[in-house]
Design a protein around this motif. Structure first.
Motif, PDB file in Angstrom:
ATOM      1  N   PRO A 109      43.359  -8.054 -34.531  1.00  0.00           N
ATOM      2  CA  PRO A 109      43.586  -9.388 -35.107  1.00  0.00           C
ATOM      3  C   PRO A 109      43.324 -10.504 -34.111  1.00  0.00           C
ATOM      4  CG  PRO A 109      45.340  -7.895 -35.751  1.00  0.00           C
ATOM      5  CD  PRO A 109      44.522  -7.185 -34.708  1.00  0.00           C
ATOM      6  N   ASN A 110      43.735 -10.298 -32.848  1.00  0.00           N
ATOM      7  CA  ASN A 110      43.497 -11.326 -31.835  1.00  0.00           C
ATOM      8  C   ASN A 110      42.006 -11.508 -31.574  1.00  0.00           C
ATOM      9  OD1 ASN A 110      46.184 -11.946 -31.445  1.00  0.00           O
ATOM     10  ND2 ASN A 110      46.455 -10.442 -29.813  1.00  0.00           N
ATOM     11  N   ARG A 126      40.620 -13.552 -34.400  1.00  0.00           N
ATOM     12  CA  ARG A 126      40.946 -14.981 -34.279  1.00  0.00           C
ATOM     13  C   ARG A 126      40.081 -15.646 -33.219  1.00  0.00           C
ATOM     14  NH1 ARG A 126      46.334 -12.658 -34.100  1.00  0.00           N
ATOM     15  NH2 ARG A 126      47.237 -12.661 -36.192  1.00  0.00           N
ATOM     16  N   VAL A 157      36.610 -16.104 -34.640  1.00  0.00           N
ATOM     17  CA  VAL A 157      36.576 -17.235 -35.587  1.00  0.00           C
ATOM     18  C   VAL A 157      36.577 -18.561 -34.833  1.00  0.00           C
ATOM     19  CG1 VAL A 157      37.865 -18.442 -37.394  1.00  0.00           C
ATOM     20  CG2 VAL A 157      37.650 -15.957 -37.468  1.00  0.00           C
ATOM     21  N   LEU A 158      37.430 -18.668 -33.814  1.00  0.00           N
ATOM     22  CA  LEU A 158      37.506 -19.903 -33.027  1.00  0.00           C
ATOM     23  C   LEU A 158      36.192 -20.174 -32.311  1.00  0.00           C
ATOM     24  CD1 LEU A 158      39.100 -22.273 -31.853  1.00  0.00           C
ATOM     25  CD2 LEU A 158      39.964 -20.739 -30.077  1.00  0.00           C
ATOM     26  N   ALA A 163      38.561 -22.101 -41.942  1.00  0.00           N
ATOM     27  CA  ALA A 163      38.755 -21.571 -40.587  1.00  0.00           C
ATOM     28  C   ALA A 163      39.884 -22.302 -39.867  1.00  0.00           C
ATOM     29  CB  ALA A 163      37.455 -21.695 -39.795  1.00  0.00           C
ATOM     30  N   VAL A 179      43.243 -21.026 -41.222  1.00  0.00           N
ATOM     31  CA  VAL A 179      43.600 -19.687 -40.701  1.00  0.00           C
ATOM     32  C   VAL A 179      44.088 -19.783 -39.265  1.00  0.00           C
ATOM     33  CG1 VAL A 179      42.653 -17.448 -40.027  1.00  0.00           C
ATOM     34  CG2 VAL A 179      42.083 -18.415 -42.256  1.00  0.00           C
ATOM     35  N   LEU A 180      43.370 -20.515 -38.431  1.00  0.00           N
ATOM     36  CA  LEU A 180      43.717 -20.601 -37.006  1.00  0.00           C
ATOM     37  C   LEU A 180      45.040 -21.334 -36.792  1.00  0.00           C
ATOM     38  CD1 LEU A 180      40.160 -21.409 -35.596  1.00  0.00           C
ATOM     39  CD2 LEU A 180      41.435 -19.275 -35.304  1.00  0.00           C
ATOM     40  N   HIS A 187      47.442 -21.817 -39.044  1.00  0.00           N
ATOM     41  CA  HIS A 187      48.491 -20.992 -39.652  1.00  0.00           C
ATOM     42  C   HIS A 187      48.951 -19.924 -38.669  1.00  0.00           C
ATOM     43  CE1 HIS A 187      49.933 -17.472 -41.913  1.00  0.00           C
ATOM     44  NE2 HIS A 187      50.372 -18.325 -42.820  1.00  0.00           N
ATOM     45  N   ASP A 188      48.012 -19.217 -38.041  1.00  0.00           N
ATOM     46  CA  ASP A 188      48.372 -18.154 -37.098  1.00  0.00           C
ATOM     47  C   ASP A 188      49.045 -18.709 -35.846  1.00  0.00           C
ATOM     48  OD1 ASP A 188      47.392 -16.315 -38.821  1.00  0.00           O
ATOM     49  OD2 ASP A 188      45.695 -15.683 -37.598  1.00  0.00           O
ATOM     50  N   ALA A 189      48.583 -19.871 -35.378  1.00  0.00           N
ATOM     51  CA  ALA A 189      49.185 -20.467 -34.185  1.00  0.00           C
ATOM     52  C   ALA A 189      50.636 -20.866 -34.448  1.00  0.00           C
ATOM     53  CB  ALA A 189      48.372 -21.691 -33.747  1.00  0.00           C
TER      54      ALA A 189
END
Length: 245
Positions: free
Chosen positions: A5-6, A9, A12-13, A223, A226-227, A229-231
């Motif tokens: 998952p990392n 991410r 994506v970043l 994108a 998602v980023l 939200h995860d942060a």
């Protein structure tokens, strides 16, 4: 070693940053989506600065909504303000009752075109999740901890800032996360009233029947959602871990 998952991410970043800084690199991938001689990459402004302005609008609206919603939650969880809970709930529900488009239509005649109507719409729309989560966090604190704080001679203000808010913070952050994700998508409609957001890209694509433009605007917003939200979810876990130490 980074988990899958990392790695996803980070990928994506990296792709998002590359696209915002050098969108021309991705032109061969987007070319099949457009008609002959039509631009495949958005060319009516800087995608990077539109993204920055989009995030700024969401940030300002979320900060304002957080201050108001958390303040209301604090007031109605005090003995003196408990009677205002129904009124507070009615106020924060206004944003969910009126669609953002309706708020924009009402705000434009007063504030004119630009960012202000969009900020108002996002502010109103973001109040409810933050308020409800702050209310939950402040009303579900461990009774033993609160009794210990009173036994230690803490004043009401000291209990609020040293005990209640730190313990409720993970739940409050959940509400902020929900509000931010909603606002990231909703902010795109601000471009219909001349606010500088990523909605410009989507609207330009719809007006010119350019699927590549629509896809670019949608994917950038997705994108970012998602980023961010995860942060924020990572922050929730970190503060939740500290609260249980």
């Amino acid at each position: 070693m980074a988990t899958l998952p990392n790695l996803f991410r980070l990928t994506v970043l990296a792709v998002l940053l590359a696209f915002l800084v050098q969108p021309a690199w991705f032109e061969p991938l987007l070319k099949p989506l457009v008609q002959e001689n039509a631009p495949a990459v958005y060319n009516q402004g800087s995608l990077f600065w539109l993204t920055v302005l989009h995030l700024r609008t969401v940030f300002v609206a979320t900060v304002a909504a957080t201050i108001v919603a958390v303040s209301l939650a604090i007031i109605v969880t005090r003995k003196a303000g408990a009677e205002f809970l129904p009124l507070s709930r009615s106020l924060v529900n206004i944003g969910q009752t009126f669609p953002p488009v309706a708020v924009l239509a009402l705000a434009v005649p007063i504030y004119g075109f630009g960012e202000k109507p969009t900020l108002i719409a996002l502010f109103l729309y973001g109040l409810l999740p933050i308020f409800e989560n702050a209310l939950t966090g402040l009303t579900t604190l461990p009774p033993t901890v609160m009794e210990a704080a009173r036994g230690a001679g803490m004043t009401g203000r000291q209990r609020l800032f040293r005990i209640e808010l730190p313990l409720a913070l993970p739940v409050i952050l959940t509400g902020i996360r929900l509000s931010v994700v909603i606002s990231l998508a909703t902010a795109t409609i601000g471009s219909t009233v001349a606010a500088r957001t990523l909605g410009e890209v989507i609207i330009a694509g719809l007006q010119s029947n350019n699927l590549a433009f629509v896809l670019q605007g949608g994917l950038i917003v997705g994108a970012l959602a998602v980023l961010i939200h995860d942060a924020l979810q990572g922050l929730e876990r970190a503060f939740a871990g500290r609260a249980h130490i």
